[in-house]
Design an enzyme around this catalytic site. Structure first.
Site, short mmCIF file in Angstrom:
data_model
loop_
_atom_site.label_atom_id
_atom_site.label_comp_id
_atom_site.label_asym_id
_atom_site.label_seq_id
_atom_site.Cartn_x
_atom_site.Cartn_y
_atom_site.Cartn_z
N GLY A 45 5.33 -12.42 -9.24
CA GLY A 45 5.82 -11.38 -8.06
C GLY A 45 6.39 -9.95 -8.67
N GLN A 50 12.47 -4.30 -6.22
CA GLN A 50 12.82 -4.17 -7.29
C GLN A 50 12.57 -2.75 -8.40
OE1 GLN A 50 10.70 -8.48 -7.42
NE2 GLN A 50 12.37 -8.80 -8.91
N CYS A 100 14.05 -14.72 -11.75
CA CYS A 100 13.17 -13.14 -11.02
C CYS A 100 13.57 -11.63 -12.03
CB CYS A 100 14.25 -12.84 -10.57
SG CYS A 100 14.23 -11.76 -9.33
N LEU A 101 12.66 -11.51 -12.29
CA LEU A 101 12.62 -10.62 -13.39
C LEU A 101 14.42 -9.70 -12.90
CD1 LEU A 101 8.65 -8.87 -12.93
CD2 LEU A 101 9.66 -10.64 -14.59
N HIS A 142 10.23 -15.84 -2.31
CA HIS A 142 10.71 -15.34 -3.01
C HIS A 142 11.04 -14.08 -2.95
CE1 HIS A 142 12.76 -14.98 -7.40
NE2 HIS A 142 11.71 -13.94 -6.64
N GLU A 143 9.22 -13.13 -3.56
CA GLU A 143 9.37 -11.76 -2.79
C GLU A 143 9.62 -11.07 -1.31
OE1 GLU A 143 9.26 -10.43 -5.66
OE2 GLU A 143 8.66 -12.18 -6.24
N HIS A 146 13.53 -10.06 -1.24
CA HIS A 146 13.79 -9.08 -1.93
C HIS A 146 13.37 -7.82 -0.51
CE1 HIS A 146 14.78 -10.42 -5.90
NE2 HIS A 146 13.03 -10.32 -6.26
ZN ZN Z 1 12.32 -12.26 -7.88
#
Ligand code: ZN
Length: 189
Positions: A45, A50, A100-101, A142-143, A146
């Site tokens: 995701g 991000q 998470c990236l 999760h996204e 963000h």
């Molecule tokens: Zn993340």
């Protein structure tokens, strides 16, 4: 085109992202580039904040997991979420190990509801209002965090947060080794 991914500590990750409309410039290309960036980084995701864009746009892509055979199937299930809105939480809360990236090398069990009733526009601006479950519901939550300026470590117990503090500081100062391009915010907080 691959975008650099911003790391924990960058102010854009703390902003509430803005909705977009059909006239958002270059949207098709942006969505294609976000998928490319996500897959190149081995993510499931990616939210626009991000890549330092404070807009309500998310891409999700994962291979479905079959619990019976314990294997990942194909093809990849993809969802583009534009202006997503959680209407209702469904089912029991469950722990699931998240990463998470923007926060490399940290993986923690996070408690979230199993399902959601979600409203969103897809990349063709078709409106969806669906009950979603499993991996899709997990990644979507999760996204969407963000988009609200939250990251998954915010949801951990204060003990876990304290234990992770040094590693989060390392991420903030760029002391991470990743195979994808990251943009670190070097300013002191
Ligand atoms: Zn993340």
């Amino acid at each position: 085109m691959l975008y650099p991914i911003i790391g924990y500590g960058h102010p854009t990750l703390r902003k509430v992202a803005q909705p977009i409309d059909k006239n958002y410039p270059g949207l098709d290309q942006l969505i294609a580039d976000m998928y490319e960036t996500m897959y190149a980084a081995d993510g499931v995701g990616l939210a626009a904040p991000q890549i330092d864009l404070s807009i309500r746009l998310v891409v999700i892509g994962f291979r479905p997991y079959d619990e019976k055979t314990e294997t990942y199937g194909s093809p990849t299930e993809e969802h583009t979420l534009i202006n997503p809105e959680i209407l209702e939480y469904l089912g029991e809360k469950q722990y699931f190990n998240e990463g998470c990236l923007s926060i490399p090398d940290i993986h923690e069990d996070v408690l979230r509801p199993e399902g959601l009733r979600l409203r969103w526009y897809d990349e063709k601006w078709q409106l969806h209002e669906e009950e979603i479950h499993g991996m899709f519901a997990r990644v979507a939550q999760h996204e969407i965090d963000h988009l609200e300026g939250k990251v998954f470590t915010d949801r951990l117990s204060s003990i876990r947060k304290t234990m992770l503090k040094r590693r989060l500081n390392d991420v903030m100062s760029g002391k991470v080794r990743v195979h994808y391009r990251m943009k670190i915010n070097k300013t002191k907080k």
